[in-house]
Design a protein around this motif. Structure first.
Motif, short mmCIF file in Angstrom:
data_model
loop_
_atom_site.label_atom_id
_atom_site.label_comp_id
_atom_site.label_asym_id
_atom_site.label_seq_id
_atom_site.Cartn_x
_atom_site.Cartn_y
_atom_site.Cartn_z
N ARG A 120 0.82 -1.13 -0.04
CA ARG A 120 0.11 -0.08 -0.04
C ARG A 120 0.91 1.31 -0.02
O ARG A 120 0.43 2.27 -0.82
N GLY A 121 1.96 1.19 0.82
CA GLY A 121 2.84 2.35 0.73
C GLY A 121 3.61 2.66 -0.50
O GLY A 121 3.79 3.71 -0.95
N LEU A 122 3.94 1.41 -1.19
CA LEU A 122 4.64 1.55 -2.62
C LEU A 122 3.57 2.16 -3.46
O LEU A 122 4.06 3.10 -4.41
N VAL A 123 2.22 1.85 -3.42
CA VAL A 123 1.42 2.50 -4.44
C VAL A 123 1.12 4.01 -4.15
O VAL A 123 1.14 4.76 -4.84
N ALA A 124 1.20 4.16 -2.79
CA ALA A 124 0.98 5.71 -2.19
C ALA A 124 2.10 6.44 -2.76
O ALA A 124 1.85 7.68 -3.40
N ALA A 125 3.47 6.02 -2.59
CA ALA A 125 4.56 6.85 -3.33
C ALA A 125 4.76 6.84 -4.53
O ALA A 125 4.86 7.96 -5.24
N LEU A 126 3.91 5.92 -5.53
CA LEU A 126 4.17 6.02 -6.94
C LEU A 126 2.91 7.32 -7.03
O LEU A 126 3.12 8.06 -8.18
N ALA A 127 1.72 7.28 -6.30
CA ALA A 127 0.92 8.26 -6.62
C ALA A 127 1.22 9.43 -6.46
O ALA A 127 1.13 10.67 -7.09
N PHE A 128 2.13 9.75 -5.53
CA PHE A 128 3.05 10.94 -5.27
C PHE A 128 3.96 11.30 -6.34
O PHE A 128 4.39 12.34 -6.32
N GLY A 129 4.23 10.28 -7.01
CA GLY A 129 5.16 10.74 -8.30
C GLY A 129 6.65 10.06 -8.26
O GLY A 129 7.43 10.25 -8.84
#
Length: 352
Positions: A175-184
């Motif tokens: 979940r954290g990985l996807v969140a980081a990707l969402a931030f760019g």
């Protein structure tokens, strides 16, 4: 998962295992690399000969790319750079911003240069000097850390530079990985989560202390080395915070002498490193001496298992980690969770 990070360094997954002193040795790094992530060997606590041997050991355990973390302000930084160039290391990582000259030397030799930073202005500086990517750590991260949370710092850096940004501080799952990707971001870097694996050489008793910790047991203190340092709160930390300056400095001198013996550094070399550490920072001479004390305090816990005599650097995620998977199991789990999270987000769009 294909990102700017995986393309840049040639790994299968956008995950980095950070270069933790006394922790990120050949076994952990090679296990991470074989799992498809980027393992980074910590060199600051090694002699030059130990560094060369460690690089060769990792190379004997894996054919995958890996990196070496260097201290840019070390007096022998140039010698360490030449070793990793000679040994064919793929990635050079830095705990502090390297000089323009070091970046140029490494890039001319074909290495990928990825400094770690804790502020937007530092990311802008190393990007202008030619760094290939940057790891940005928010205040949730372990070790020396800043005050700005990853969720605030990360988008600032992503917007400020055009090179790939790897997010660190507070990451431990998909979940954290996807969140980081969402931030760019192009991936995530994790330290504490890799420390708490079965491939880590940290003593079992020390791992048990981490697993037993709650989020509130992870604190930031300046009592250990004069700089903000995130670690597990222990009786030793409490004692150092209550000690007077004289007692702390006497303790620091003894520890610094022990590190000199183990590292092979002379007192003049340690003084030069101390001056480099002091440069550009608002450190008093007493704080500089305390900073020289840190490696031995970390070694006491991370190598000797003496949680009563040493300190345990830790990200806040220690409070939510409750198992010790292998690196392969951890990476596979993170990627599977990331895929499930992405599918869930796609379902939200489908409903609309």
């Amino acid at each position: 998962m294909d990102t700017a990070l995986t393309r840049l360094v040639g790994v299968r997954h956008p995950i980095v295992q950070t270069g933790m002193g006394w922790v990120a040795g050949p076994r952990l790094v090679s296990a991470t690399a074989n799992a498809g992530a980027l393992g980074i060997l910590a060199s600051a606590t090694m002699t030059l000969d130990q560094l060369r041997d460690a690089v060769r050991e990792v190379g004997s355990r894996t054919d995958a790319p890996f990196g070496v973390n260097l201290r840019a302000d070390a007096g022998d930084a140039g010698d360490r750079v030449r070793i990793i160039i000679d040994e064919g290391v793929r990635v050079a990582s830095f705990a502090l911003a390297p000089s323009r000259a070091l970046i140029t030397e490494l890039k001319d030799a074909g290495l990928v240069v990825i400094p770690s930073v804790g502020a937007r202005r530092h990311a802008e500086k190393v990007a202008a000097w030619g760094a290939d990517a940057v790891i940005v750590q928010g205040g949730e991260g372990g070790g020396h850390t800043g005050e700005v949370a990853t969720t605030v710092l990360l988008p600032q850096v992503v917007d400020a530079v055009s090179i790939p940004v790897v997010a660190a501080g507070g990451f431990h799952d998909g979940r954290g990985l996807v969140a980081a990707l969402a931030f760019g971001a192009a991936g995530v870097a994790m330290g504490t989560r890799f420390l708490l694996t079965s491939d880590s050489t940290v003593p079992d008793a020390v791992k048990a202390r981490y697993l037993a910790a709650t989020v509130k047991d992870v604190t930031v203190t300046t009592a250990v080395d004069g700089l903000p340092h995130r670690m597990l709160r222990t009786d030793l930390v409490n004692s150092l915070e209550k000690s007077g300056r004289t007692g702390i400095l006497a303790h620091a001198v003894r520890r610094a002498a022990g590190f000199r013996k183990i590292s092979g550094l002379s007192w003049p070399a340690m003084i030069r490193d101390g001056l480099a550490m002091k440069h550009g920072r608002d450190l008093s001479w007493s704080q500089m001496l305390l900073a020289a004390n840190t490696p031995m305090l970390l070694r006491s816990a991370m190598v000797d298992g003496r949680t009563d005599l040493g300190v345990m650097s830790s990200g806040q995620v220690a409070g939510v980690v409750d198992d010790l998977p292998s690196c392969a199991e951890l990476v596979d789990r993170v990627m599977a969770e990331a895929e499930e999270t992405l599918k869930s987000l796609e379902l939200l769009r489908a409903v609309r």
